[in-house]
Motif scaffolding. Sequence first.
Motif, PDB file in Angstrom:
ATOM      1  N   SER A   1       0.980  -2.006  -0.115  1.00  0.00           N
ATOM      2  CA  SER A   1       0.386  -0.085   0.425  1.00  0.00           C
ATOM      3  C   SER A   1       0.777   1.305  -0.001  1.00  0.00           C
ATOM      4  CB  SER A   1      -0.888  -0.297   0.815  1.00  0.00           C
ATOM      5  OG  SER A   1      -2.088  -1.068   1.241  1.00  0.00           O
ATOM      6  N   GLY A   2       2.309   1.435   0.937  1.00  0.00           N
ATOM      7  CA  GLY A   2       2.820   1.945   0.468  1.00  0.00           C
ATOM      8  C   GLY A   2       3.625   2.639  -0.616  1.00  0.00           C
ATOM      9  N   ALA A   3       3.525   1.700  -1.201  1.00  0.00           N
ATOM     10  CA  ALA A   3       4.455   1.683  -2.734  1.00  0.00           C
ATOM     11  C   ALA A   3       3.436   2.174  -3.743  1.00  0.00           C
ATOM     12  CB  ALA A   3       4.342   0.636  -3.110  1.00  0.00           C
ATOM     13  N   GLU A   4       1.467   1.881  -3.448  1.00  0.00           N
ATOM     14  CA  GLU A   4       1.694   2.523  -4.203  1.00  0.00           C
ATOM     15  C   GLU A   4       0.870   4.083  -4.287  1.00  0.00           C
ATOM     16  OE1 GLU A   4      -2.403   0.335  -3.132  1.00  0.00           O
ATOM     17  OE2 GLU A   4      -2.227  -2.127  -4.353  1.00  0.00           O
ATOM     18  N   ARG A   5       1.202   4.284  -2.590  1.00  0.00           N
ATOM     19  CA  ARG A   5       0.831   5.707  -2.614  1.00  0.00           C
ATOM     20  C   ARG A   5       1.948   6.465  -3.136  1.00  0.00           C
ATOM     21  NH1 ARG A   5      -1.074   3.883   2.114  1.00  0.00           N
ATOM     22  NH2 ARG A   5       1.096   3.784   3.329  1.00  0.00           N
ATOM     23  N   ALA A   6       3.120   6.238  -3.156  1.00  0.00           N
ATOM     24  CA  ALA A   6       4.230   6.821  -3.516  1.00  0.00           C
ATOM     25  C   ALA A   6       4.467   6.847  -5.196  1.00  0.00           C
ATOM     26  CB  ALA A   6       5.461   5.772  -2.336  1.00  0.00           C
ATOM     27  N   LEU A   7       4.290   6.156  -5.638  1.00  0.00           N
ATOM     28  CA  LEU A   7       4.082   5.387  -6.722  1.00  0.00           C
ATOM     29  C   LEU A   7       3.047   6.196  -7.146  1.00  0.00           C
ATOM     30  CD1 LEU A   7       4.832   4.605 -10.152  1.00  0.00           C
ATOM     31  CD2 LEU A   7       3.074   2.621  -8.757  1.00  0.00           C
ATOM     32  N   ALA A   8       1.865   7.093  -6.581  1.00  0.00           N
ATOM     33  CA  ALA A   8       0.624   7.552  -7.589  1.00  0.00           C
ATOM     34  C   ALA A   8       1.376   9.009  -7.384  1.00  0.00           C
ATOM     35  CB  ALA A   8      -0.873   7.978  -6.920  1.00  0.00           C
ATOM     36  N   GLN A   9       1.820   9.310  -6.231  1.00  0.00           N
ATOM     37  CA  GLN A   9       2.569  10.701  -5.749  1.00  0.00           C
ATOM     38  C   GLN A   9       2.930  11.156  -7.456  1.00  0.00           C
ATOM     39  OE1 GLN A   9       3.491  11.801  -1.696  1.00  0.00           O
ATOM     40  NE2 GLN A   9       4.071  13.660  -2.848  1.00  0.00           N
ATOM     41  N   ALA A  10       4.345   9.958  -7.266  1.00  0.00           N
ATOM     42  CA  ALA A  10       5.103  10.401  -8.377  1.00  0.00           C
ATOM     43  C   ALA A  10       4.134  10.579  -9.913  1.00  0.00           C
ATOM     44  CB  ALA A  10       6.038   9.633  -8.568  1.00  0.00           C
ATOM     45  N   LEU A  11       3.592   9.471 -10.445  1.00  0.00           N
ATOM     46  CA  LEU A  11       2.775   9.526 -11.419  1.00  0.00           C
ATOM     47  C   LEU A  11       2.778  11.508 -11.646  1.00  0.00           C
ATOM     48  CD1 LEU A  11       1.439   5.916 -11.686  1.00  0.00           C
ATOM     49  CD2 LEU A  11       2.900   7.368 -12.921  1.00  0.00           C
ATOM     50  N   ARG A  12       1.399  11.616 -10.252  1.00  0.00           N
ATOM     51  CA  ARG A  12       0.673  12.945 -10.283  1.00  0.00           C
ATOM     52  C   ARG A  12       1.610  14.089 -10.730  1.00  0.00           C
ATOM     53  NH1 ARG A  12      -1.882  11.059  -5.784  1.00  0.00           N
ATOM     54  NH2 ARG A  12      -0.864  12.051  -4.351  1.00  0.00           N
ATOM     55  N   GLU A  13       2.879  13.984  -9.912  1.00  0.00           N
ATOM     56  CA  GLU A  13       3.502  15.354 -10.377  1.00  0.00           C
ATOM     57  C   GLU A  13       4.695  15.100 -11.540  1.00  0.00           C
ATOM     58  OE1 GLU A  13       5.549  15.272  -6.568  1.00  0.00           O
ATOM     59  OE2 GLU A  13       4.516  15.752  -5.263  1.00  0.00           O
TER      60      GLU A  13
END
Length: 213
Positions: A135-147
Amino acid sequence: MDGEPGLRERKKRRTHAAISEAAITLFLEHGFNQVSVAQVAEAAEVSKRTLFAYFPAKEDLVVHRLADHETEMARVVRARPPRTAPLTALREHFLDGLRERDPITGLNDAPQVRKLHRMILDTPSLVARMERFKSGAERALAQALRETADVPELTARLAAVQIVAVHWALAQDNAERLAYGEPADERYAGAVADAEHAFALLRNGLRLLARQR
């Protein structure tokens, strides 16, 4: 010298490493459920209170070995070369990991790595703890994709869930095969083929499931 850790920080790092090494050694020798936190503390020559200050839960004694990888996919996306699609960068990174036998890909048959993977797979509490890691990996990746990819929040979140799940499934398949005896060199070609297939599915969406039969 500027930039170097002070004495207190170096001592903390040594204590952290000593606890970790004692725990992994005991777990691999006797089994995760057969070793108590008190036994780990005794082997590391620290109190239980000190141990819990570094590792809040028994499962953390194992999962912390993978902690740096929790944000790895996000770092790959952020560091990708100009005009390189995020999915392309992630695919190349995973294939590089297979070639290099990176344990996070599941394709590493060093005896200790193989035993560690088998212990995680066979211990429900560790499997559950790894879900939090996921779940932590998903949150971090989602933020990187957004930014970095300029995509809406929902798109980034759904993409991250799918990408992390694919990485997870590929690594688990490899780890299970190796944990039960298949050599990494024999698994390599199949692992690459599976990865290429998985990333092709990600690239093309779920079109196969949209076809009428």
